[in-house]
Design an enzyme around this catalytic site. Structure first.
Site, PDB file in Angstrom:
ATOM      1  N   GLN A 143      51.177  33.527  20.151  1.00 49.85           N
ATOM      2  CA  GLN A 143      50.980  32.868  18.854  1.00 49.85           C
ATOM      3  C   GLN A 143      50.553  31.412  19.058  1.00 49.85           C
ATOM      4  O   GLN A 143      49.674  30.920  18.372  1.00 49.85           O
ATOM      5  CB  GLN A 143      52.254  32.966  18.032  1.00 49.85           C
ATOM      6  CG  GLN A 143      51.999  32.826  16.561  1.00 49.85           C
ATOM      7  CD  GLN A 143      53.037  33.570  15.745  1.00 49.85           C
ATOM      8  OE1 GLN A 143      54.201  33.177  15.742  1.00 49.85           O
ATOM      9  NE2 GLN A 143      52.639  34.617  15.049  1.00 49.85           N
ATOM     10  N   PHE A 144      51.161  30.764  20.017  1.00 47.31           N
ATOM     11  CA  PHE A 144      50.757  29.434  20.488  1.00 47.31           C
ATOM     12  C   PHE A 144      50.921  29.469  22.012  1.00 47.31           C
ATOM     13  O   PHE A 144      51.847  30.109  22.515  1.00 47.31           O
ATOM     14  CB  PHE A 144      51.649  28.324  19.912  1.00 47.31           C
ATOM     15  CG  PHE A 144      51.405  28.035  18.461  1.00 47.31           C
ATOM     16  CD1 PHE A 144      50.583  26.978  18.071  1.00 47.31           C
ATOM     17  CD2 PHE A 144      51.979  28.819  17.482  1.00 47.31           C
ATOM     18  CE1 PHE A 144      50.351  26.709  16.727  1.00 47.31           C
ATOM     19  CE2 PHE A 144      51.749  28.564  16.136  1.00 47.31           C
ATOM     20  CZ  PHE A 144      50.932  27.513  15.752  1.00 47.31           C
ATOM     21  N   ALA A 145      50.061  28.725  22.697  1.00 54.64           N
ATOM     22  CA  ALA A 145      50.110  28.778  24.159  1.00 54.64           C
ATOM     23  C   ALA A 145      51.474  28.364  24.703  1.00 54.64           C
ATOM     24  O   ALA A 145      51.921  28.867  25.730  1.00 54.64           O
ATOM     25  CB  ALA A 145      49.019  27.894  24.755  1.00 54.64           C
TER      26      ALA A 145
ATOM     27  N   ILE B 246      53.968  30.927  25.897  1.00 55.62           N
ATOM     28  CA  ILE B 246      53.735  31.739  27.102  1.00 55.62           C
ATOM     29  C   ILE B 246      54.795  31.425  28.159  1.00 55.62           C
ATOM     30  O   ILE B 246      54.999  32.209  29.083  1.00 55.62           O
ATOM     31  CB  ILE B 246      52.309  31.522  27.650  1.00 55.62           C
ATOM     32  CG1 ILE B 246      51.904  32.713  28.536  1.00 55.62           C
ATOM     33  CG2 ILE B 246      52.181  30.210  28.400  1.00 55.62           C
ATOM     34  CD1 ILE B 246      50.449  32.719  28.945  1.00 55.62           C
TER      35      ILE B 246
ATOM     36  N   GLU C 203      57.487  37.638  23.969  1.00 54.27           N
ATOM     37  CA  GLU C 203      56.340  37.308  24.832  1.00 54.27           C
ATOM     38  C   GLU C 203      56.431  38.044  26.161  1.00 54.27           C
ATOM     39  O   GLU C 203      55.457  38.633  26.634  1.00 54.27           O
ATOM     40  CB  GLU C 203      56.269  35.795  25.076  1.00 54.27           C
ATOM     41  CG  GLU C 203      55.861  34.978  23.854  1.00 54.27           C
ATOM     42  CD  GLU C 203      56.963  34.835  22.827  1.00 54.27           C
ATOM     43  OE1 GLU C 203      58.133  35.113  23.155  1.00 54.27           O
ATOM     44  OE2 GLU C 203      56.666  34.442  21.669  1.00 54.27           O
TER      45      GLU C 203
ATOM     46  N   HIS D 292      53.836  23.114  20.165  1.00 56.42           N
ATOM     47  CA  HIS D 292      52.703  23.861  19.600  1.00 56.42           C
ATOM     48  C   HIS D 292      51.376  23.218  19.976  1.00 56.42           C
ATOM     49  O   HIS D 292      50.349  23.538  19.382  1.00 56.42           O
ATOM     50  CB  HIS D 292      52.803  23.922  18.067  1.00 56.42           C
ATOM     51  CG  HIS D 292      53.936  24.761  17.575  1.00 56.42           C
ATOM     52  ND1 HIS D 292      55.245  24.359  17.634  1.00 56.42           N
ATOM     53  CD2 HIS D 292      53.960  26.000  17.024  1.00 56.42           C
ATOM     54  CE1 HIS D 292      56.017  25.299  17.132  1.00 56.42           C
ATOM     55  NE2 HIS D 292      55.270  26.302  16.754  1.00 56.42           N
TER      56      HIS D 292
END
Ligand SMILES: Cc1ncc(C[n+]2csc(CCOP(=O)(O)OP(=O)(O)O)c2C)c(N)n1
Length: 674
Positions: A433-435, A438, A411, A478
């Site tokens: 891919q999923f917040a 981040i 990331e 997730h």
């Protein structure tokens, strides 16, 4: 395993080989080596006089910066650190302007907005550091990717200290560069200490150069106090990179001759080391070699020193006499963001079709890729696989692997690389891919991407898409809503669409905007939210709310999935003759203060709703602003409704308890009854 090139501690040894370079070239290198040394000597005097507040010395390490800068072409990118004054001087930056920067004066490269070498100058190919060690290495990857995509034979050369090699970005950047065969040179300036930490406590391999094999790239261990050896190694690595041979890791052995910065001293340095390394001073060694070749005598050397000193003295006096930065709150605020382009409505007569939220985002990406060849998509599994939510399905087939790129699982590296692409004029998009993931890119987002424009004026056109939210039984990592991690960060824009038409129009606006935009798309809406999607290209303004339902008795302020819940609640209360106004914020940074204030002044009651937990949530910002702007119009205190202050639980029953959804009608009734 690499063999140390410094096998002797004899004074001046091993001798510097001049490699048959022309006398003019050697004089140029000599001058380039002396200039940073003499500037530093001046800085140390100014520091003692109290005219300079701090100084990080690179004395004794000049051969690395100068050797690198003289070995590369002027259009290659250099990413220097705090001890690389020689990069700036060799690239020919105006000395007075550079000194104004170092003194924090008006007319420096950042106008006083950032300190020391924390700036870039795209004209001379320099992309300077942020404080966070390692953070510029992925940026070098992005610059190099831009060269690779355009078929240019340029390289990016990034410096890192021995201590900085322990950072995760070092690993992510080297890995990415090796996998994509990027023309990057990773230059470790091993001066044997971090701040006070010796290399024996920093890493356990024998030489850092030995790590090259683990990344699948060539590497070399080089005498960093021999400017010609540095040049040779860099020239060879650059030639390989220009020919498509990919990155190289070079470790330059040197020594830090002064404290980490002047105040920190050198008491922690093992006895004898400073004396030993003073025998290997890179300038003395080079001058001895020049003298042996009859290219330098004491007179010539003294004249050159005097000439450079006099130029430095006058530039320093002029820079010190320059005024401190003058500004105003308006001017400072205007430095943070590029002015936003005007929104573009759908073409007259263009059709629309019914589709899902996920289709609208996919349509937005396709439209952006078709419209602008500078758009490049990066993300995990986004190519043939189509991404975890299939948002990018089919795009690699249509636009090719060079524009729709699978990244390794990095990331931070991906966002840093996107910054490099953006600095080179591309319009990158990174898909998380999923917040929740981040968080691994947090530093790049908030410190590098968000602050670049304010710090040194370079616009950063970059989109990060992140699937947010719960309701799908995905558990604590997730399901997170991450907006309030970012809405406090000046320089970012944060968007959270609720409908398909908005998702497409706001995404295209994000691509058009000259600023970094975090685009939060709600997973629960992907395949369940339907609506009309205008065909073709159009953009919606960032920072403008949408009236989702008009009403008179209470205003529900929300965004993302909250809009759906708000409309459900409004419909239920309409049965009871309660008229609820629903305002969809659409964007959270900037947010539409005027529309929110106007609506609440009209209804006299406000409930702020979001799926994220209440404490520290974005609702606090709205509530506080309303107390300031709508107090006299309020018939009840502004209410907030969000999730319980817990992580998002996995089991459906627990997630329902956590979510504010089931508590919405009750909260509205309570507010209406106040
Ligand atoms: C991510 C991060 N952590 C900590 C620091 C504080 N810090 C600044 S310089 C430094 C030592 C750096 O050592 P090294 O990378 O070897 O470079 P050198 O200063 O020796 O040239 C530290 C710990 C920082 N700037 N960034």
């Amino acid at each position: 395993m690499a063999e140390s090139p410094l096998r002797t501690s004899e004074p001046g040894q091993p001798p510097v080989r001049l490699d048959g370079s022309s006398p003019d070239r050697l004089r140029e290198i000599h001058r380039a080596l002396l200039l940073p040394r003499l500037i530093e000597e001046k800085m140390l005097v100014l520091l003692r006089q109290g005219r300079l507040s701090k100084w990080f010395s690179g004395i004794g390490q000049e051969a690395i910066a100068v050797g690198v800068a003289t070995a590369l072409r002027p259009d290659d990118a250099l990413l220097p650190l705090h001890r690389n004054l020689g990069v700036f001087t060799t690239r020919g930056l105006d000395l007075e302007r550079l000194l104004r920067q170092l003194f924090g004066r008006e007319g420096g490269y950042t106008g006083g907005r950032d300190r020391s070498f924390h700036f870039g100058d795209l004209e001379t190919g320099i992309v300077g550091m942020i404080s966070h060690l390692g953070a510029m290495l992925p940026v070098a990857d992005g610059l190099a990717l831009a060269y690779q995509l355009r078929g240019e034979e340029r390289v990016a050369a990034a410096f890192i200290g021995d201590g900085g090699t322990s950072e995760g970005d070092f690993h992510e950047a080297l890995n990415l560069a090796a996998v994509w065969k990027l023309p990057v040179l990773f230059l470790i300036e091993n001066n044997q200490y971090g701040l006070s930490t010796p290399v024996s406590e920093q890493y356990a391999c024998r030489n850092l150069a030995d790590r090259g094999v683990g990344y699948g790239m060539p590497s070399d261990l080089v005498d960093g106090n021999d400017v010609m050896a540095v040049q040779r190694a860099v020239a060879k690595a650059a030639e390989r990179a220009r020919g498509g041979g990919g990155p190289t890791l070079l470790e330059f052995l040197t020594f830090r001759m002064r404290g980490h910065e002047e105040a920190s001293g050198t008491a922690y340095v093992a006895p004898g080391l400073l004396r030993e390394w003073s025998q290997r001073d890179p300038i003395v060694r080079f001058e001895e070699a020049l003298a042996r070749a009859a290219l330098l005598d004491d007179d010539v050397r003294d004249r050159l020193r005097a000439e450079l000193r006099s130029a430095i003295d006058s530039a320093a006096e002029a820079a010190l006499a320059a005024p401190p930065p003058r500004s105003s709150p308006e001017r400072e605020l205007a430095e943070v963001y590029e002015p936003a382009p005007e929104p573009v409505p759908p073409a007259p007569g263009s059709a629309e079709r019914e589709g899902r939220y996920v289709d609208a985002i996919a349509d937005g990406l396709r439209t952006a890729l078709e419209r602008d060849p500078r758009v490049v998509l990066l993300g995990q599994d986004i190519a043939e696989y189509g991404g975890a939510f299939k948002v990018t399905a089919g795009l690699a087939g249509s636009f090719g692997r060079s524009r729709v790129r699978n990244t390794p699982i990095i990331e931070s590296g991906a966002v840093g690389a996107a910054l490099g692409l953006a600095l080179e004029g591309f319009a990158p998009m990174v898909e998380m891919q999923f917040a929740g993931f981040i968080s691994c890119a947090f530093n790049q987002v908030v410190n590098n991407v968000a602050k670049t424009r304010y710090r040194w004026g370079a616009p950063v056109r970059l989109v990060i898409r992140a699937p947010v939210g719960g309701g799908v039984g995905a558990g604590p990592f997730h399901s997170q809503n991450v907006e309030s991690w970012f809405t406090a960060v000046a320089g970012l824009k944060v968007v959270a669409p609720a409908t398909p038409a908005d998702a497409k129009g706001l995404l295209l606006a994000a691509f058009e905007d000259g600023n970094p935009v975090l685009f939060l798309e709600h997973k629960a809406l992907y395949r369940s939210e339907r609506g009309p999607i205008p065909d073709g290209f159009y953009t919606l303004p960032l920072g403008r709310a949408r009236l989702a339902r008009s009403g008179d008795d209470v205003t529900l302020l929300t965004y993302g999935v909250g809009v759906r819940w708000a409309l459900e609640a409004a419909a239920a209360l309409a049965e009871e003759d309660v008229s609820v106004e629903v305002l969809d914020l659409r964007t959270l940074l900037p947010w539409d203060v005027a529309a929110v204030t106007e609506s609440v002044r009209k209804t006299g009651r406000a409930l702020v709703l979001h799926e994220a937990p209440v404490t520290g949530g974005f609702g606090a910002e709205l509530a506080a602003t309303l107390q300031e702007r709508a107090f006299e119009w309020l018939d009840a205190p502004v209410a907030r409704l969000g999730a319980l202050d817990t992580p998002v639980p996995f089991a459906k029953e627990l997630e329902e308890l956590h979510s504010p959804r089931g508590r919405l009608l009750g909260a509205l009734r309570e507010l209406l009854a106040y």
